[in-house]
Design a protein around this motif. Sequence first.
Motif, PDB file in Angstrom:
ATOM      1  N   UNK A 298       0.730  -1.058   0.048  1.00 46.45           N
ATOM      2  CA  UNK A 298      -0.092  -0.071  -0.060  1.00 46.45           C
ATOM      3  C   UNK A 298       0.953   1.112   0.070  1.00 46.45           C
ATOM      4  N   UNK A 299       2.018   1.322   0.526  1.00 47.12           N
ATOM      5  CA  UNK A 299       2.893   2.271   0.759  1.00 47.12           C
ATOM      6  C   UNK A 299       3.383   2.905  -0.773  1.00 47.12           C
ATOM      7  N   UNK A 300       3.859   1.578  -1.492  1.00 45.84           N
ATOM      8  CA  UNK A 300       4.269   2.119  -2.908  1.00 45.84           C
ATOM      9  C   UNK A 300       3.006   2.206  -3.650  1.00 45.84           C
ATOM     10  N   UNK A 301       1.891   1.462  -3.556  1.00 43.74           N
ATOM     11  CA  UNK A 301       0.717   1.742  -4.242  1.00 43.74           C
ATOM     12  C   UNK A 301       0.238   2.868  -4.144  1.00 43.74           C
ATOM     13  N   UNK A 302       0.117   3.875  -3.091  1.00 41.77           N
ATOM     14  CA  UNK A 302      -0.335   5.016  -2.734  1.00 41.77           C
ATOM     15  C   UNK A 302       0.525   6.092  -3.852  1.00 41.77           C
ATOM     16  N   UNK A 303       1.842   5.791  -3.693  1.00 41.52           N
ATOM     17  CA  UNK A 303       2.875   6.871  -4.372  1.00 41.52           C
ATOM     18  C   UNK A 303       2.615   6.553  -5.721  1.00 41.52           C
ATOM     19  N   UNK A 304       2.901   5.276  -6.177  1.00 37.80           N
ATOM     20  CA  UNK A 304       2.510   5.213  -7.750  1.00 37.80           C
ATOM     21  C   UNK A 304       1.337   5.519  -8.171  1.00 37.80           C
ATOM     22  N   UNK A 305       0.075   5.421  -7.450  1.00 36.29           N
ATOM     23  CA  UNK A 305      -1.243   5.786  -7.839  1.00 36.29           C
ATOM     24  C   UNK A 305      -1.223   7.167  -8.225  1.00 36.29           C
ATOM     25  N   UNK A 306      -0.599   7.967  -7.509  1.00 39.16           N
ATOM     26  CA  UNK A 306      -0.584   9.479  -7.470  1.00 39.16           C
ATOM     27  C   UNK A 306       0.117   9.687  -8.658  1.00 39.16           C
ATOM     28  N   UNK A 307       1.481   9.383  -8.848  1.00 40.74           N
ATOM     29  CA  UNK A 307       2.154   9.408 -10.007  1.00 40.74           C
ATOM     30  C   UNK A 307       1.378   9.004 -11.308  1.00 40.74           C
ATOM     31  N   UNK A 308       0.756   8.115 -11.392  1.00 43.35           N
ATOM     32  CA  UNK A 308       0.071   7.590 -12.603  1.00 43.35           C
ATOM     33  C   UNK A 308      -1.087   8.618 -12.744  1.00 43.35           C
ATOM     34  N   UNK A 309      -1.877   8.865 -11.518  1.00 35.84           N
ATOM     35  CA  UNK A 309      -2.928   9.953 -11.890  1.00 35.84           C
ATOM     36  C   UNK A 309      -2.534  11.264 -12.456  1.00 35.84           C
ATOM     37  N   UNK A 310      -1.349  11.580 -12.152  1.00 37.40           N
ATOM     38  CA  UNK A 310      -0.918  12.848 -12.733  1.00 37.40           C
ATOM     39  C   UNK A 310      -0.826  12.683 -14.046  1.00 37.40           C
ATOM     40  N   UNK A 311       0.108  11.570 -14.533  1.00 41.84           N
ATOM     41  CA  UNK A 311       0.060  11.128 -16.034  1.00 41.84           C
ATOM     42  C   UNK A 311      -1.219  11.235 -17.054  1.00 41.84           C
ATOM     43  N   UNK A 312      -2.152  10.366 -16.085  1.00 39.29           N
ATOM     44  CA  UNK A 312      -3.528  10.209 -16.683  1.00 39.29           C
ATOM     45  C   UNK A 312      -4.068  11.639 -16.962  1.00 39.29           C
ATOM     46  N   UNK A 313      -4.065  12.450 -15.922  1.00 38.55           N
ATOM     47  CA  UNK A 313      -4.656  13.781 -15.973  1.00 38.55           C
ATOM     48  C   UNK A 313      -4.216  14.623 -17.006  1.00 38.55           C
ATOM     49  N   UNK A 314      -3.151  14.355 -17.122  1.00 42.24           N
ATOM     50  CA  UNK A 314      -2.351  15.214 -18.311  1.00 42.24           C
ATOM     51  C   UNK A 314      -2.515  14.860 -19.728  1.00 42.24           C
ATOM     52  N   UNK A 315      -3.023  13.674 -19.883  1.00 45.49           N
ATOM     53  CA  UNK A 315      -2.795  12.965 -21.124  1.00 45.49           C
ATOM     54  C   UNK A 315      -3.811  13.471 -21.951  1.00 45.49           C
ATOM     55  N   UNK A 316      -5.021  13.897 -21.352  1.00 44.84           N
ATOM     56  CA  UNK A 316      -5.972  14.697 -22.596  1.00 44.84           C
ATOM     57  C   UNK A 316      -5.584  15.996 -23.031  1.00 44.84           C
ATOM     58  N   UNK A 317      -4.540  16.761 -22.123  1.00 43.04           N
ATOM     59  CA  UNK A 317      -3.753  17.715 -22.877  1.00 43.04           C
ATOM     60  C   UNK A 317      -2.810  17.519 -23.670  1.00 43.04           C
ATOM     61  N   UNK A 318      -2.232  16.365 -23.468  1.00 44.00           N
ATOM     62  CA  UNK A 318      -0.958  15.825 -24.375  1.00 44.00           C
ATOM     63  C   UNK A 318      -1.587  15.424 -25.710  1.00 44.00           C
TER      64      UNK A 318
END
Length: 427
Positions: free
Chosen positions: A25-45
Motif C-alpha cells: 500500500x505504501x508503494x501503491x499510494x505513491x505510484x497511484x498518485x504518480x500515474x494519476x498525474x500522467x493520466x490527468x495530463x494525457x487529455x492535454x497531451x
Amino acid sequence: MIKRFINSLIDKTIASKSEYFKNILTLLSGTAFAQLILLLITPILSRVYDPESFGDYTILLSIVNVLTVFATGRYELAILLPKNSIWAKQILYLVAIISAVFCIFLLPVIVIFNSFFQKTFNLSHASSVLFLVPLLVFINANLSSLLYWFNRKRQYKKISFNKISESIITSGISILLGIFKWPQGLILGRISGQLTALFLYGKSANWKDISTFRISKKRLSYVAKRYINFPKFLVAAHFFNTSAYEAPGLIINYYFGNSILGFYGFANRIATAPLSLMAGSIGNVFREEAARHYISTGNCHTIYTTTLKTLLKLSIVPFILFFIFAPDIFRIIFGEKWITAGYYARYMTPMYFFQFLSNPLSVVFLITEKQRVDFLWQIFLFALNITIVVLGSLFFDIKTTLIIFSLGYSIMYLINILLSYHFSKGK
C-alpha cells in the motif's frame, strides 16, 4: 480511497500478513498518485501532440527499452539475492560501470548512423533527438539498479516519492514543449523526469552506507562470476521478451504507417497505466518478500498464492469494464480523433489482463534460478509474436492482427503463470 478499496478485497487470512500489505500500500499510494498525474495530463497531451508524435515516441522508447537489456547485463536483478549487503553494493557498482561503458560505445554508433535509423524506423520528427538514446539507456539502467537497491532496503516511501516527482517533471515539461509545438517534447519530458528521479535516488541514498567498501576488481569479479547466469541467460531472454513486446510496434509502423503506430502506442500508454500502478507496486514488494522466503525456507509458495489471489480480486471487474467501454473512454477523455486507439485497447485487453497477473509473479524464475526455463519461454514468446504480427500485417487488417496478437500473448502469459506457480513450491 485506494487503501480502503484494497483492504475490502483482503480476507482475514491475507489481512494477517499486515507488514506485507502495508508495504504494498505504501508503494501503491505513491505510484497511484504518480500515474494519476500522467493520466490527468494525457487529455492535454492528446490535444497538443498529433498521432505521428506519439508514433515517434513509441519507436524511441522501444529502441531504448531493448538496448537497456544489454546495458545492465541484467545484473541489477541479482541485487536482492545476496544475504550480505556488501555484495549487493558491488552489484550496484557493477551495473553502473557496465552501463557507462556500453553507452559510451553506443553514442558514436547513433551519431554515425543517424540517417540510417531515421529511414529504417520511419521517424517523422525524432531524428534530431536520436543522439539522446545513449543517455536514456544509461538513466534507465541505473534507475533500475537503484530501484532494486531501495527495494532491498525496504525504503518504499522514498521509491513512492521519487515516482511522484518524476511524474510531475515529465508531465510539466511535456505539456510546456507541446504548447510551443515541439514534436520531440514527449521524449524530452521523459528524459527530464527520469533525470529528476535519478538525482533524487542519489540524494536520498545513504551514500556513506553504499560507499563504505571501496570498489575493487576482486569484489566486482566475484559478483560478476557468482551471478553469471543473469547475463548468460537473462540478457538473451529479456532481449527476446522486450523485443516480443516492442517489435510489433516497429512492424506495425512498417506495414501500416506512423499514424497507426501512434494510435497503437497511445492505446498501450493509457491501458498499461493501471498495470504499472497495481502490478508494479505489488511486484516490487513481492520480489523482496519472495526472495526472503525462498532463502529461509526453500520455497515461496504461500506468498505466491496470496499475491495471485489479490491480483485476481483487483483485476477481474476493472478489465471487464475497460473491455466494454474503452472506445467511449478514449473518445470522451482524449478527444474524437483518439477513438481508434480506444478500439485498439479493447482488442488487446485480454493481453493486458494476463500481463497484469503474470508480470509481478514472474520474478519467481529468478529467485529459484530457473533462468534456462525462462529463456526458452522468452524465445518462444518472441517467435510467436513476431510471426503473428508479420503474417497478420501481410494478410489481415490492423484489427484482426491486434486480436490475434492479443490472444497469442495471453496464452503465453498463462503458461508463464503456471510455470512460476510450480517453481514457487521449490521443486
